[in-house]
Design a protein around this motif. Structure first.
Motif, PDB file in Angstrom:
ATOM      1  N   UNK A  44       0.852  -1.196   0.000  1.00 56.51           N
ATOM      2  CA  UNK A  44       0.000   0.000   0.000  1.00 56.51           C
ATOM      3  C   UNK A  44       0.885   1.243   0.000  1.00 56.51           C
ATOM      4  N   UNK A  63       5.231   5.815   2.390  1.00 57.30           N
ATOM      5  CA  UNK A  63       4.605   7.140   2.323  1.00 57.30           C
ATOM      6  C   UNK A  63       5.494   8.039   1.470  1.00 57.30           C
ATOM      7  N   UNK A 121      -6.071  10.888   7.363  1.00 55.05           N
ATOM      8  CA  UNK A 121      -4.655  10.769   7.021  1.00 55.05           C
ATOM      9  C   UNK A 121      -3.949   9.807   7.970  1.00 55.05           C
ATOM     10  N   UNK A 122      -4.258   9.896   9.254  1.00 54.55           N
ATOM     11  CA  UNK A 122      -3.592   9.001  10.211  1.00 54.55           C
ATOM     12  C   UNK A 122      -3.863   7.540   9.865  1.00 54.55           C
ATOM     13  N   UNK A 123      -5.112   7.256   9.500  1.00 54.02           N
ATOM     14  CA  UNK A 123      -5.441   5.873   9.104  1.00 54.02           C
ATOM     15  C   UNK A 123      -4.688   5.480   7.831  1.00 54.02           C
ATOM     16  N   UNK A 130      -1.910   6.626   6.665  1.00 50.76           N
ATOM     17  CA  UNK A 130      -0.484   6.434   6.951  1.00 50.76           C
ATOM     18  C   UNK A 130      -0.269   5.102   7.671  1.00 50.76           C
ATOM     19  N   UNK A 131      -1.147   4.814   8.625  1.00 51.45           N
ATOM     20  CA  UNK A 131      -0.991   3.563   9.388  1.00 51.45           C
ATOM     21  C   UNK A 131      -1.159   2.338   8.497  1.00 51.45           C
ATOM     22  N   UNK A 132      -2.002   2.471   7.470  1.00 55.27           N
ATOM     23  CA  UNK A 132      -2.237   1.330   6.576  1.00 55.27           C
ATOM     24  C   UNK A 132      -1.168   1.214   5.489  1.00 55.27           C
ATOM     25  N   UNK A 133      -0.275   2.204   5.403  1.00 62.21           N
ATOM     26  CA  UNK A 133       0.677   2.248   4.282  1.00 62.21           C
ATOM     27  C   UNK A 133       1.956   1.477   4.576  1.00 62.21           C
ATOM     28  N   UNK A 134       2.501   0.893   3.503  1.00 62.81           N
ATOM     29  CA  UNK A 134       3.848   0.324   3.584  1.00 62.81           C
ATOM     30  C   UNK A 134       4.880   1.391   3.260  1.00 62.81           C
ATOM     31  N   UNK A 158      -7.713  15.254   8.769  1.00 61.03           N
ATOM     32  CA  UNK A 158      -6.288  14.969   8.954  1.00 61.03           C
ATOM     33  C   UNK A 158      -6.119  13.903  10.044  1.00 61.03           C
ATOM     34  N   UNK A 159      -6.815  14.120  11.156  1.00 62.73           N
ATOM     35  CA  UNK A 159      -6.658  13.211  12.298  1.00 62.73           C
ATOM     36  C   UNK A 159      -7.162  11.805  11.980  1.00 62.73           C
TER      37      UNK A 159
END
Lengths: 118, 100, 119
Positions: free
Chosen positions: A3, A113, A103-105, A107-111, A99-100
């Protein structure tokens, strides 16, 4: 497959950053990766419906096509309100979000960025 | 130690802080990927040499290079790539991306 | 999946929106709680955001210092590369709670985070 989250901060007509973001997202999707894109600051123009540049690539049209193919696009609500862009003005399939939470979700789901900004 | 892919978008005249690439990269594997006006780096001798000093591998986006008519300025230290290759670098070949 | 993100701030306060936006993004990460760690690293001109003497009211702008304080209040970590700050302004006081570090330590902090975003 992984991701990829792309954080874009340049407006669609400021420079070529949004074109780079779209091309990178498309290439990643073509390879089977999941791609999410978050527009922050001036990049909230990414989701504005009705973009019609006469001589430049139409980022809005690309975004519309790619969301139908699985691209997730969210932009910052606070940044939208600051610029007079309101819910109902976004391209179908995109979201004016947070954003909270969003975006936070993302980023957390990403391998990976990638930040596209000047 | 994670490998790092630094992404540069600004022209060498505008972006003058390659020290940050060196400082953040340290002894780790350092790649630099040039987009947009950063593709001017290979054409400017002093800045090109500075970049070669701080990076182990340098990649340049071919479409941005061709748009500016600078493909002939690219030396052997630079690998000209397309978007699918950029995706592989980002997703598979480096551990982190850092845009500067 | 990522459990940690570093917000790298390279821009000075007030001339651009970037530093404030970066601090707010880090704060959003802390508030959401979806990642174990969201930290801020100030480098280059970004180190100027740590200066306690800032007075944003002078230009009617929101305070970058308060934005960093909000992160510290949520037990977030804010790091500042000391040689970059000292090179720019000498021995000026920084906001309490900001950790002054060397470049070697900065590199370790970058390596300890999975994702890095730059402002």
């Amino acid at each position: 497959m992984g991701t990829l989250c792309i954080q874009l901060r340049s407006g669609t007509m400021m420079n070529m950053d949004s074109n780079v973001a779209v091309k990178l997202a498309k290439a990643a999707m073509d390879k089977g990766h999941k791609v999410t894109m978050f527009g922050y600051g001036e990049a909230v123009t990414l989701i504005k419906d009705g973009q019609d540049p006469k001589r430049f690539p139409n980022v809005g049209k690309e975004i519309s096509k790619m969301t139908a193919e699985g691209l997730e696009v969210v932009v910052c609500e606070t940044c939208c309100v600051a610029r007079g862009i309101h819910r109902g003005e976004e391209i179908r399939g995109t979201k004016i979000g947070s954003l909270t939470n969003d975006f936070s979700r993302m980023a957390a789901e990403a391998d990976r960025l990638v930040t596209i900004a000047r | 130690m994670p490998s790092k892919l630094f992404i540069l978008l600004k022209s060498p005249h505008e972006y003058r802080d390659l020290d940050a690439v060196a400082a953040l990269g340290g002894d780790d594997r350092v790649g630099v990927l040039l987009f947009e006006d950063a593709t001017l780096f290979p054409a400017l001798k002093d800045r090109r040499d500075e970049l070669i000093d701080v990076a182990d591998e340098i990649y340049v986006m071919g479409d941005d290079l061709d748009a500016r008519g600078l493909r002939s300025k690219v030396g052997k230290e630079f690998q000209v790539i397309d978007y699918p290759r950029a995706v592989d670098l980002i997703m598979d070949e480096f551990d982190q991306t850092i845009t500067l | 999946m990522a459990e940690s993100m570093l917000v790298l701030i390279t821009r000075p306060p007030y001339g651009l929106e970037e530093a404030f936006a970066g601090a707010r993004l880090a704060l959003g990460g802390k508030v959401s709680g979806v990642m174990d760690e969201t930290s801020v690293l100030l480098i280059g001109d970004g180190t100027l955001n740590a200066l306690e003497a800032q007075n944003p009211a002078a230009v009617a702008m929101p305070s970058n210092l308060e934005a960093l304080q909000d992160i510290l209040d949520l037990d977030g970590q804010v790091f500042c590369v000391e040689p970059d700050l000292r090179e720019r302004v000498g021995d000026m006081k920084v906001l309490d709670g900001i950790k002054m570090i060397s470049w070697d330590e900065a590199r370790e902090i970058v390596n300890a985070h999975q994702l890095v975003t730059t402002f």
